[in-house]
Design an enzyme around this catalytic site. Structure first.
Site, PDB file in Angstrom:
ATOM      1  N   ASP A  95      -2.223  -5.443  -1.841  1.00 13.13           N
ATOM      2  CA  ASP A  95      -2.629  -6.431  -0.576  1.00 13.13           C
ATOM      3  C   ASP A  95      -3.034  -5.305   0.863  1.00 13.13           C
ATOM      4  O   ASP A  95      -3.050  -5.837   2.089  1.00 13.13           O
ATOM      5  CB  ASP A  95      -1.653  -7.423  -0.002  1.00 13.13           C
ATOM      6  CG  ASP A  95      -0.346  -7.125   0.040  1.00 13.13           C
ATOM      7  OD1 ASP A  95      -0.343  -5.841   0.312  1.00 13.13           O
ATOM      8  OD2 ASP A  95       0.814  -7.962   0.275  1.00 13.13           O
ATOM      9  N   GLU A 117      -2.264  -7.795  -9.076  1.00  8.94           N
ATOM     10  CA  GLU A 117      -1.190  -8.847  -8.568  1.00  8.94           C
ATOM     11  C   GLU A 117      -2.063  -9.581  -7.062  1.00  8.94           C
ATOM     12  O   GLU A 117      -1.927  -9.879  -5.784  1.00  8.94           O
ATOM     13  CB  GLU A 117      -0.965  -7.113  -7.344  1.00  8.94           C
ATOM     14  CG  GLU A 117       0.832  -7.984  -6.981  1.00  8.94           C
ATOM     15  CD  GLU A 117       1.448  -6.968  -6.080  1.00  8.94           C
ATOM     16  OE1 GLU A 117       2.348  -6.422  -6.839  1.00  8.94           O
ATOM     17  OE2 GLU A 117       1.277  -6.927  -5.140  1.00  8.94           O
ATOM     18  N   GLU A 131      -1.633  -8.506   5.386  1.00  7.47           N
ATOM     19  CA  GLU A 131      -1.236  -8.575   4.192  1.00  7.47           C
ATOM     20  C   GLU A 131      -1.890  -9.845   3.315  1.00  7.47           C
ATOM     21  O   GLU A 131      -3.397 -10.126   2.781  1.00  7.47           O
ATOM     22  CB  GLU A 131       0.335  -8.315   3.957  1.00  7.47           C
ATOM     23  CG  GLU A 131       0.739  -6.866   3.768  1.00  7.47           C
ATOM     24  CD  GLU A 131       1.615  -6.650   5.356  1.00  7.47           C
ATOM     25  OE1 GLU A 131       0.855  -7.834   6.242  1.00  7.47           O
ATOM     26  OE2 GLU A 131       2.509  -6.350   4.886  1.00  7.47           O
ATOM     27  N   ARG A 214       4.775  -4.450   9.627  1.00  4.72           N
ATOM     28  CA  ARG A 214       4.415  -4.940  11.103  1.00  4.72           C
ATOM     29  C   ARG A 214       5.094  -6.217  11.817  1.00  4.72           C
ATOM     30  O   ARG A 214       4.960  -6.406  12.486  1.00  4.72           O
ATOM     31  CB  ARG A 214       3.059  -4.738  10.998  1.00  4.72           C
ATOM     32  CG  ARG A 214       1.912  -3.530  11.306  1.00  4.72           C
ATOM     33  CD  ARG A 214       0.739  -4.357  10.230  1.00  4.72           C
ATOM     34  NE  ARG A 214       0.336  -2.962  10.212  1.00  4.72           N
ATOM     35  CZ  ARG A 214      -0.342  -1.879  11.363  1.00  4.72           C
ATOM     36  NH1 ARG A 214      -0.753  -2.587  12.023  1.00  4.72           N
ATOM     37  NH2 ARG A 214      -0.556  -1.071  10.397  1.00  4.72           N
TER      38      ARG A 214
END
Ligand code: UDP
Length: 371
Positions: A95, A117, A131, A214
């Protein structure tokens, strides 16, 4: 079949490494590896540990890079790489901005994209944390979706993805762990690590910590650090914390925790050393996705220091807890594990939630079939 595997960060490299090696062993496949360089310093040790040969190095990393810089530079570099290698498939994982940009480059160039994934979702607000939007956009751009679990497959189905293009194959992180465990044994790395961590020989219980998101920069990270300091000062524990190299993390962590003797602040450690520490640990405090997947495979309880997680399987199995980022909640979750033996034993269960170590073979077979 020509496959271009692209990665830019540590977790992408760890999860793609087993697949790249397996694909390279198949006689009908030609594999090229492209490194965007999004997090060059942290990915280098993984490349060397897994003996990955980099065919295209886009070298995009710059100081104070923004998401605009990473996206624009990677896209430009990928255009040239695709033109030169002419892949049938682009293989992306996870991601990150590299993941999304590579999928977009695949779309622009008319190259098929396979996403590993796929289907993880927090359903949390997108901005400004990349993400979730990277996952959603990568799904829209991909031709086949390798989901790790049934939950991830269901998420994709809910978004209208054709069932015929979704494959539940497990997460290659478990393949990477098993391969690494084997290397630790065969290269006798154990003795070297034991020597490096002599202070762990005491009877103090080890709490292993990582954190990099983040979404936690600023106040949440301060609260996390306060919790760690409190735990270190009030319990007989050793806290080992390999600190992420993002300056938003390093500066704060060293300022707040640098002077506490039973908190060991390290630079990021190489993958086998991290797994070794995980095996030695009593419990793990993290916001990392990969660590949430690895820990149940070795029966290590996890306290997740985030408000949300896309790895809900471990929460439901009762082997991780979502504490959030408040100081009090983290302290309480950890103290319960330290003080309540029954609770600890219930969470310290070894369980195959995310894979069985054979994901790489399934992915190779499917790519062959879908050629
Ligand atoms: N890891 C590592 N060294 C460290 C800390 C973590 O090799 O010092 C590994 C860890 O085992 C996991 C991966 O890095 O496989 C997780 O990376 P990160 O937390 O950066 O990203 P995320 O998994 O959240 O995408």
């Amino acid at each position: 079949i020509k496959i271009l595997a692209v990665f830019g960060t540590r977790p992408e490299a760890i999860k793609l490494a087993p697949i790249i090696h397996t694909l390279k062993q198949r006689p009908d496949m030609t594999v090229a590896v492209c490194l965007t360089g999004q997090h060059r310093q942290m990915v280098k040790p993984v490349i060397s540990f897994f003996n990955l040969n980099i065919d295209y190095d886009l070298d995009i990393m710059s100081q104070d890079q923004s998401l605009f810089d990473i996206t624009a530079k990677a896209l430009h570099g990928l255009q040239q790489t695709i033109a030169s290698f002419q892949p049938d498939w682009i293989l992306v994982q996870g991601d990150t901005t590299t993941t999304f940009t590579s999928a977009l480059a695949g779309f622009y160039s008319g190259t098929k994209v396979a996403h590993i994934e796929a289907g993880l979702r927090t359903y949390h607000k997108y901005a400004p944390f990349p993400e979730e939007i990277n996952r959603v956009l990568t799904t829209r751009l991909s031709d086949i979706h390798f989901a790790a679990t049934d939950r991830a497959r269901d998420n994709l189905l809910k978004e209208g993805i054709d069932e015929a293009n979704i494959y539940v194959v497990g997460n290659p992180i478990i393949d990477a762990m098993l391969m690494t465990e084997e290397k630790i044994r065969s290269k006798s790395l154990d003795a070297r690590f034991q020597n490096a961590f002599q202070y762990l020989e005491s009877d103090k219980r080890l709490i292993l910590v990582t954190g990099h998101r983040r979404e936690s920069f600023g106040q949440p990270f301060e609260d996390i650090c306060k919790a760690l300091k409190h735990l270190a000062q009030s319990h007989e524990v050793e806290i080992v914390y390999p600190v992420h190299l993002n300056p938003n993390v390093t500066e704060l962590v060293h300022r707040m925790l640098g002077d506490t003797c039973n908190i060991r602040l390290l630079e990021p450690v190489e993958y086998p050393m991290f797994l070794w520490l995980m095996q030695k640990s009593y419990l793990i405090l993290t916001d990392s996705g990969g660590v949430q997947e690895e820990a149940p495979a070795w029966g290590k309880p996890v306290v997740v220091m985030r408000e949300t997680t896309e790895r809900t399987e471990s929460l439901e199995a009762g082997v991780s807890v979502l504490a959030g980022t408040s100081t009090q909640a983290i302290v309480e979750a950890v103290e319960r594990l330290l003080d309540d033996e029954q609770h600890y034993q219930a969470m310290a269960r070894q369980i195959d939630l995310y894979g069985d170590g054979a994901t790489r073979y399934r992915i190779a077979d499917i790519l062959m079939r879908r050629a």
